[in-house]
Design a protein around this motif. Structure first.
Motif, mmCIF file in Angstrom:
data_model
loop_
_atom_site.group_PDB
_atom_site.id
_atom_site.type_symbol
_atom_site.label_atom_id
_atom_site.label_comp_id
_atom_site.label_asym_id
_atom_site.label_seq_id
_atom_site.Cartn_x
_atom_site.Cartn_y
_atom_site.Cartn_z
ATOM 1 N N PRO A 48 8.839 -6.956 -9.826
ATOM 2 C CA PRO A 48 8.979 -8.054 -8.855
ATOM 3 C C PRO A 48 10.283 -7.936 -8.055
ATOM 4 C CG PRO A 48 9.317 -8.842 -11.109
ATOM 5 C CD PRO A 48 8.835 -7.437 -11.220
ATOM 6 N N ARG A 49 10.249 -8.484 -6.877
ATOM 7 C CA ARG A 49 11.381 -8.326 -5.952
ATOM 8 C C ARG A 49 12.681 -8.903 -6.513
ATOM 9 N NH1 ARG A 49 11.514 -10.420 0.377
ATOM 10 N NH2 ARG A 49 13.550 -9.504 0.908
ATOM 11 N N ARG A 50 12.600 -9.939 -7.316
ATOM 12 C CA ARG A 50 13.819 -10.559 -7.840
ATOM 13 C C ARG A 50 14.602 -9.609 -8.753
ATOM 14 N NH1 ARG A 50 9.716 -12.488 -11.096
ATOM 15 N NH2 ARG A 50 10.070 -12.289 -13.364
ATOM 16 N N ARG A 109 0.837 -1.196 0.000
ATOM 17 C CA ARG A 109 0.000 0.000 0.000
ATOM 18 C C ARG A 109 0.872 1.246 0.000
ATOM 19 N NH1 ARG A 109 -4.076 -1.658 4.987
ATOM 20 N NH2 ARG A 109 -4.938 -3.563 4.036
ATOM 21 N N PHE A 110 0.304 2.310 -0.579
ATOM 22 C CA PHE A 110 0.949 3.615 -0.471
ATOM 23 C C PHE A 110 -0.114 4.700 -0.547
ATOM 24 C CE2 PHE A 110 2.310 7.533 -2.538
ATOM 25 C CZ PHE A 110 3.204 7.980 -1.582
ATOM 26 N N ARG A 111 0.086 5.722 0.307
ATOM 27 C CA ARG A 111 -0.807 6.874 0.286
ATOM 28 C C ARG A 111 -0.031 8.082 0.820
ATOM 29 N NH1 ARG A 111 -6.495 7.747 0.736
ATOM 30 N NH2 ARG A 111 -7.017 9.696 1.779
ATOM 31 N N VAL A 143 6.234 -4.778 0.128
ATOM 32 C CA VAL A 143 5.823 -6.123 -0.288
ATOM 33 C C VAL A 143 5.822 -7.100 0.876
ATOM 34 C CG1 VAL A 143 6.548 -5.795 -2.673
ATOM 35 C CG2 VAL A 143 8.192 -6.648 -1.016
ATOM 36 N N CYS A 144 6.695 -6.852 1.877
ATOM 37 C CA CYS A 144 6.719 -7.694 3.059
ATOM 38 C C CYS A 144 7.453 -6.947 4.165
ATOM 39 C CB CYS A 144 7.385 -9.048 2.780
ATOM 40 S SG CYS A 144 9.124 -8.929 2.304
ATOM 41 N N GLN A 145 7.438 -7.504 5.365
ATOM 42 C CA GLN A 145 8.049 -6.830 6.502
ATOM 43 C C GLN A 145 9.556 -6.709 6.337
ATOM 44 O OE1 GLN A 145 7.045 -8.627 10.230
ATOM 45 N NE2 GLN A 145 7.707 -6.872 11.443
ATOM 46 N N GLU A 146 10.176 -7.708 5.704
ATOM 47 C CA GLU A 146 11.631 -7.692 5.516
ATOM 48 C C GLU A 146 12.050 -6.760 4.384
ATOM 49 O OE1 GLU A 146 9.822 -10.598 5.304
ATOM 50 O OE2 GLU A 146 10.043 -11.063 7.446
#
Length: 281
Positions: free
Chosen positions: A139-141, A2-4, A72-75
């Motif tokens: 994508p993260r990769r 999310r972003f705002r 995308v994730c906590q890490e």
């Protein structure tokens, strides 16, 4: 994911628009990296193949009154979006008298960066304009491809003259040749030169500042009178100079002799790095 974010201060809105306008003049497509502290606009082409690299850094706290994101994730609390900066500029240009601007990541079949602009009216009713800018989520990769460029050991570092003056000179020189030799030394001197079979034209600058150059412990200090040179595409240089819409406090040119030119543009709250490849003689 999310972003705002929300911009309220009209001066910040105008400055934000000028920064994105500068980026749009330099590149057609780029990656926007969103982190909790910063926005980054990134172009990463292979210098060896004649491409350019751009890294523009905007501290979000200097622009946004409200800012919330979830990566995308906590890490990996980051978001990477590919977009055309010109589309963002078009949306922001409708906001020059806005009460506020909201920018958020939305999904309407496909991902969008949605810009909401609250415009003033003569009545009690509000008037909101919404722009949906299509984006591609990287994508993260692929994130390692968009890391901040590593700075080489520069032979020369020099503070450039006024960009407006350089723009006028380069604009005339580009009618003579496709390439320009940019050279400088550690004695505050810089030269621009174009050569053809018929003519050779050069412009000299003196008494410029030389920032300190970081060198390895084993490196010898070069002769400050010796020039380091880079032959570059004059149209790319002209495009770079024409695209600037911000009054930078300092513009630094770094040269690795016959290998690369690195421009560093500094403002109180913005920095822009531009790597320009060298063309073989």
């Amino acid at each position: 994911m999310r972003f705002r974010g929300k911009l309220v201060e009209i001066g910040c809105i105008h400055h934000f628009t000028r920064v994105i306008g500068t980026v749009s003049k330099l590149i057609k497509q780029c990656v926007l990296r969103i982190t909790p502290a910063n926005w980054y606009f990134i172009l990463s082409e292979k210098l060896v193949n004649g491409g350019v690299q751009i890294w523009c850094d905007l501290p979000q706290g200097h622009f946004f009154d409200e800012y919330a994101m979830e990566g995308v994730c906590q890490e990996a609390n980051e978001i990477y979006l590919e977009l055309a900066p010109e589309n963002l500029v078009k949306a922001l240009k409708t906001a020059q008298n806005a009460k506020w601007i909201k920018i958020k990541l939305t999904k309407k079949n496909t991902p969008y960066l949605t810009v909401e602009v609250d415009l003033p009216t003569l009545s009690a009713h509000s008037r909101t304009v919404v722009h949906d800018i299509p984006v591609y989520v990287v994508p993260r990769r692929l994130w390692p491809e968009y890391e901040e460029p590593k700075l080489p050991d520069f032979d020369v570092s020099i503070v450039m003259p006024q960009l407006k003056l350089l723009r006028n000179i380069v604009d005339k020189m580009k009618n003579l040749s496709n390439y320009v030799a940019l050279s400088a030394n550690q004695n505050g001197e810089m030269k621009l030169m174009v050569e053809t079979d018929m003519v050779s034209v050069s412009t000299h600058f003196r008494d410029l500042l030389n920032p300190a150059v970081n060198r390895g412990d084993d490196s010898e200090e070069p002769d400050p009178e010796v020039f380091s040179e880079a032959r570059i595409d004059i149209r790319k240089l002209a495009q770079f100079l024409v695209g600037q819409q911000i009054n930078y406090t300092r513009v630094i040119c770094n040269i690795v002799h016959r290998r690369v030119v690195h421009f560093l543009l500094l403002h109180d709250d913005v920095s822009l790095q531009y790597f320009m490849p060298v063309v073989a003689s």
